[in-house]
Design an enzyme around this catalytic site. Structure first.
Site, mmCIF file in Angstrom:
data_model
loop_
_atom_site.group_PDB
_atom_site.id
_atom_site.type_symbol
_atom_site.label_atom_id
_atom_site.label_comp_id
_atom_site.label_asym_id
_atom_site.label_seq_id
_atom_site.Cartn_x
_atom_site.Cartn_y
_atom_site.Cartn_z
ATOM 1 N N ASP A 128 0.829 -1.216 0.000
ATOM 2 C CA ASP A 128 0.000 0.000 0.000
ATOM 3 C C ASP A 128 0.867 1.271 0.000
ATOM 4 O O ASP A 128 2.103 1.199 -0.066
ATOM 5 C CB ASP A 128 -0.936 -0.070 1.219
ATOM 6 C CG ASP A 128 -2.317 0.479 0.926
ATOM 7 O OD1 ASP A 128 -2.424 1.378 0.084
ATOM 8 O OD2 ASP A 128 -3.285 0.027 1.559
ATOM 9 N N ASP A 185 -10.327 3.455 -3.363
ATOM 10 C CA ASP A 185 -11.024 2.280 -2.832
ATOM 11 C C ASP A 185 -12.455 2.141 -3.352
ATOM 12 O O ASP A 185 -13.202 3.115 -3.444
ATOM 13 C CB ASP A 185 -11.079 2.360 -1.307
ATOM 14 C CG ASP A 185 -9.703 2.150 -0.694
ATOM 15 O OD1 ASP A 185 -8.711 2.144 -1.447
ATOM 16 O OD2 ASP A 185 -9.648 1.996 0.536
HETATM 17 C C1 GAL Z 1 -6.180 1.250 1.406
HETATM 18 C C2 GAL Z 1 -6.298 0.257 0.273
HETATM 19 C C3 GAL Z 1 -7.384 -0.723 0.635
HETATM 20 C C4 GAL Z 1 -7.031 -1.417 1.942
HETATM 21 C C5 GAL Z 1 -6.797 -0.375 3.033
HETATM 22 C C6 GAL Z 1 -6.301 -1.007 4.329
HETATM 23 O O1 GAL Z 1 -5.171 2.156 1.130
HETATM 24 O O2 GAL Z 1 -6.579 0.916 -0.911
HETATM 25 O O3 GAL Z 1 -7.548 -1.662 -0.406
HETATM 26 O O4 GAL Z 1 -5.876 -2.187 1.755
HETATM 27 O O5 GAL Z 1 -5.869 0.591 2.628
HETATM 28 O O6 GAL Z 1 -6.086 -0.066 5.337
#
Ligand code: GAL
Length: 381
Positions: A128, A185
């Site tokens: 991430d 997301d």
């Molecule tokens: C976001 C990501 C999500 C999930 C989340 C977890 O940045 O896009 O898919 O992994 O973090 O905190």
């Protein structure tokens, strides 16, 4: 390094439905469900634990530690369980100092984390972009983790997740990552699905074998339920979920399930195990589609056309408006003039039957938020 993702990866990720509410019983239950509900047979392979799996601090040697309440048996034992079912194990970290939920990230710990993951039997790392030091280029950080993984003694897929920032599609293949998230997301509603799709139509050319455009985990079957308020929403109709699955398949996105696969409706199961749709996503040439819009309804109705190995064409017709609308696909626009003496035989991938041999064009009425998906053969008329 062997090619690890000849076709878009297929699997399940804990985030969409469970958020931080994860533990080893859940993950084992998902592995069991992969077998009992025919998901493994349909091609799903990776079981990925997303954020919130670790302790808040590293140990004295700088190593990551699994949360002892959520994963009391440790990650090696969990990966052994997953591997014993013939499946693969994925985990999550972050280029920054912390993960998005505030757990330790891999910044300046890339090499030790890669080795730890290898020791645990990890096959896939989602990586991430939160808490990234502001003046370090993300490009360098993905290169660094890719290099660490490529030299950790185990084949580990690198799934980059920087939400489409910093022109990622232009540099990610060079880093060595195997897939990259191209937008923010997803949420469990149609508007979110539509938004992601529309932003990625122009990026279809940037995915391909061993570096796929990841449009995010699927929300198919969530039905408005789940523990993660960052993803749960109104839910979608079955038609909308069917469209979502078909569009992700056509776009060569990874097919990572996000619902509770232990408890699915028959319709959800039918959507996610549709062999004809999955075959389009997993086609060995891995070509992205191009878009042909309905001439008198440019913003709402369009077709995606994807050449498949062996001469077939996948065609998806999509209507994002709220009224039933015509899609007339003129075959001329895809390289097939009527004077060639050839037409297209349409096989409906949802009804699993041929619907006819069309000449010069196929005019089909599409319901609101529907995606009709076909496998077409070029035939003499
Ligand atoms: C976001 C990501 C999500 C999930 C989340 C977890 O940045 O896009 O898919 O992994 O973090 O905190």
């Amino acid at each position: 390094m062997p090619i690890l993702t000849k076709t878009p990866p297929m699997g399940w990720n804990s985030w969409n439905t469970f958020g931080d509410n994860i533990n080893e019983e859940l993950v084992k239950g998902v592995a069991d469900a992969f077998i009992t509900h025919g998901l493994k047979e349909a091609g799903y392979e990776y079981i990925v634990i997303d954020d919130c799996w670790s302790e808040k601090s590293r140990d004295n040697n700088g190593r990551l530690l699994p949360d002892k309440n959520k994963f009391p048996s440790g990650m090696k034992s969990l990966s052994d369980y997953i591997h014993s079912k013939g499946l693969k194990f994925g985990i999550y970290s972050c280029v920054g100092t912390h993960t998005c939920a505030g757990f330790p990230g891999s910044f300046e710990h890339e090499f030790i984390d890669a080795v730890t993951f290898a020791e645990w039997g990890v096959d896939y790392l989602k990586y991430d972009y939160c808490y990234k030091p502001r003046f370090v280029a993300g490009e360098d950080l993905y290169r660094r983790m890719a290099l660490a993984l490529r030299n950790c003694g185990r084949d580990i897929v690198l799934s980059a997740c920087n939400w489409g920032n910093d022109g990622v599609q232009k540099w990610i293949r060079g880093s060595g990552a195997h897939l990259y998230r191209s937008y923010g997301d997803i949420h469990d509603n149609w508007k979110s699905i539509e938004t992601i799709m529309l932003t990625q139509l122009e990026n279809a050319c940037y995915g391909g074998i061993d570096c796929w455009n990841d449009m995010d985990m699927l929300v198919v079957g969530m039905g408005g339920k789940g523990d993660n308020e960052m993803v749960t929403s109104t839910g979608c109709s079955d038609t909308e979920y069917r469209s979502h699955f078909a569009i992700w398949a056509m776009m060569n996105s990874p097919l990572m399930l996000g619902c509770d696969v232990r408890n699915m409706t028959d319709e959800t199961k039918a959507i996610i195990t549709n062999k004809d749709v999955i075959a389009i996503n997993q086609d060995e040439e891995g070509r992205g589609p191009y878009c042909i819009r309905q001439w008198n309804n440019l913003d709402n109705v369009f077709s995606l056309v994807k050449p498949l190995s062996g001469g077939d064409y996948a065609i998806a017709m999509i209507n994002i408006s709220d009224i039933k609308s015509e899609m007339s696909l003129q075959f001329y626009d895809m390289g097939l003039p009527a004077l060639s003496g050839m037409g297209l035989e349409f096989y409906d991938c949802d009804k699993h039957e041929n619907i006819g041999l069309f000449v010069e064009r196929a005019s089909i009425y599409i319901e609101p938020h529907e995606c009709r998906i076909f496998r077409c053969k070029v035939k003499p008329v």
